[in-house]
Design an enzyme around this catalytic site. Structure first.
Site, PDB file in Angstrom:
ATOM      1  N   CYS A 101       0.816  -1.216   0.000  1.00 47.06           N
ATOM      2  CA  CYS A 101       0.000   0.000   0.000  1.00 47.06           C
ATOM      3  C   CYS A 101       0.851   1.269   0.000  1.00 47.06           C
ATOM      4  O   CYS A 101       0.309   2.375  -0.055  1.00 47.06           O
ATOM      5  CB  CYS A 101      -0.944   0.010   1.197  1.00 47.06           C
ATOM      6  SG  CYS A 101      -2.232  -1.230   1.034  1.00 47.06           S
ATOM      7  N   HIS A 146      -2.846   7.284   3.335  1.00 47.58           N
ATOM      8  CA  HIS A 146      -3.359   6.037   2.753  1.00 47.58           C
ATOM      9  C   HIS A 146      -4.687   5.691   3.433  1.00 47.58           C
ATOM     10  O   HIS A 146      -4.844   5.880   4.640  1.00 47.58           O
ATOM     11  CB  HIS A 146      -2.337   4.921   2.959  1.00 47.58           C
ATOM     12  CG  HIS A 146      -2.842   3.587   2.534  1.00 47.58           C
ATOM     13  ND1 HIS A 146      -3.379   3.367   1.283  1.00 47.58           N
ATOM     14  CD2 HIS A 146      -2.928   2.396   3.191  1.00 47.58           C
ATOM     15  CE1 HIS A 146      -3.757   2.108   1.193  1.00 47.58           C
ATOM     16  NE2 HIS A 146      -3.505   1.497   2.332  1.00 47.58           N
ATOM     17  N   ASN A 206     -10.174   0.509   0.579  1.00 45.04           N
ATOM     18  CA  ASN A 206      -8.721   0.549   0.381  1.00 45.04           C
ATOM     19  C   ASN A 206      -8.419   0.070  -1.050  1.00 45.04           C
ATOM     20  O   ASN A 206      -8.496  -1.121  -1.332  1.00 45.04           O
ATOM     21  CB  ASN A 206      -8.052  -0.348   1.422  1.00 45.04           C
ATOM     22  CG  ASN A 206      -6.536  -0.356   1.300  1.00 45.04           C
ATOM     23  OD1 ASN A 206      -5.981   0.202   0.354  1.00 45.04           O
ATOM     24  ND2 ASN A 206      -5.874  -1.001   2.239  1.00 45.04           N
TER      25      ASN A 206
END
Ligand code: UT7
Length: 331
Positions: free
Chosen positions: A116, A256, A286
């Site tokens: 990520c 994030h 996500n």
């Protein structure tokens, strides 16, 4: 000539049409809107449906729209980097497929996989090519079809992820804007808590790996959660202190989007009010490599030249870090 900086000069995003809501998900696994909203903060996520559609299709849409918006011809692009954990195939690189789909022919291209933190590490990489002085227009695409590795029978994973892509253009500038600093980290020992068990060279696919559902994301939520809060908060505060940024002078945190609780804990440590934190996890979940560019895409009109942004991520690897960037243009 003055010092060259690498600036973001354009942004575009793409999310597929299909929306998987918490209500629909609650009919697939034993979960509820109440649990997902209170523990993660996600209401819905977009999924890429349809035979023969992969990560490159979303990446190509984002790049096409970026080139259109910035009035850039595909021939002008010198380099295209794609950050992804869900490449179309193990090889060739998804970046090459995107370049082919959008007609970029005078460039080289390659993929980056940093979980990520891929887009953050990609920002660092793209900026170095600009700083070399040799490359004038670098496209950075973050794209993931997370639905291709999510087990929709597993309630601990299926609410979290969504599909999407974003692309930015990096160009050189001698103005005092662009990437100012970066602090990037990895800790490979963290891999035990978050990985894909099979499909790579260590454990190639077999009937047994498929039966054991080992091609899906494996995540131990709590250790990852703890490491993410500490990693993102520590590095973001370190960046603020290093550059004498305060909650007044920092304009935006671009975090994030893995869990609303991780974002608010990071913002709290930075002493930032909620109105300075970009959050869209509720709509997209996500999207891994898509989260940072999808935030910029949505906030672009609010961004002003000279705004101080800190990007902060945490992901599989473990990988984490922060980038301090001064925004380069008014929309
Ligand atoms: O972006 C890459 C990095 N990844 C992350 O940053 C993710 C970090 N981790 C997290 O965000 C959270 O740990 C999760 C969202 C994955 C899980 O939330 P949690 O608050 O840590 O829950 P948990 O795993 O500790 O589970 C608590 C309970 C368990 O039940 P018992 O054992 O207490 O009876 C789970 O079985 O919640 C249960 N549970 C659910 N219940 C309803 C787990 N998933 C669900 C669900 N619906 N979807």
């Amino acid at each position: 000539m003055g010092k060259i900086n690498a600036a973001i000069t354009g942004i575009a995003g793409y999310v597929p049409d299909y929306i998987l809501t918490n209500d629909e998900l609650s009919r697939m696994v034993d979960t509820s809107d109440e649990w997902i909203m209170s523990r993660i903060g996600i209401k819905e996520r977009h999924l890429l449906k349809g035979e023969g559609k992969g990560t490159s299709d979303m990446g190509a849409e984002a790049v096409k729209s970026l080139l259109e918006k910035t009035g850039t011809s595909p021939d002008e692009i010198d380099l295209l980097i794609c950050t992804t954990v869900t490449p179309d195939m193990q090889f060739p690189a998804t970046a090459n497929i995107i370049s082919d789909k959008v007609g970029i022919k005078n460039a080289f291209s390659f993929d980056i996989n940093a979980g990520c933190s891929g887009f953050l590490f990609g920002m660092s990489t793209a900026s170095k090519f600009i700083l070399s002085g040799k490359y004038k227009k670098v496209v950075l695409v973050g794209a993931d079809k997370m639905s291709s590795i999510v087990d929709y029978e597993d309630r601990s994973i299926s609410p979290i992820f969504g599909d999407g892509a974003g692309a930015v253009l990096f160009e050189p500038t001698t103005e005092d804007v662009g990437i100012i600093d970066e602090i990037l980290h990895v800790d490979g020992a963290g891999r035990k808590h978050l990985h894909q068990k099979a499909g790579g060279s260590l454990k190639p696919p077999t009937h047994e790996t498929i039966d054991a559902r080992e091609h899906y994301i494996y995540q131990e939520g709590q250790p990852v959660f703890k490491a993410a809060v500490k990693g993102m908060a520590d590095v973001s505060v370190e960046m603020m202190e290093k550059h004498n940024l305060t909650s007044d002078t920092l304009t935006w945190l671009v975090p994030h989007q893995a869990n609303l609780r991780i974002i608010t804990a990071t913002a709290h440590r930075m002493n930032l009010p909620p109105e300075k934190v970009m959050i869209n996890i509720e709509k997209y979940g996500n999207t891994t490599d898509g989260t940072l560019p999808l935030l910029l895409w949505e906030w672009e009109k609010k961004l002003k030249k000279g705004d101080h942004l800190i990007f902060s991520t945490f992901g599989a690897g473990f990988t984490w870090g922060a980038i301090y960037l001064k925004w380069a243009y008014n929309s």
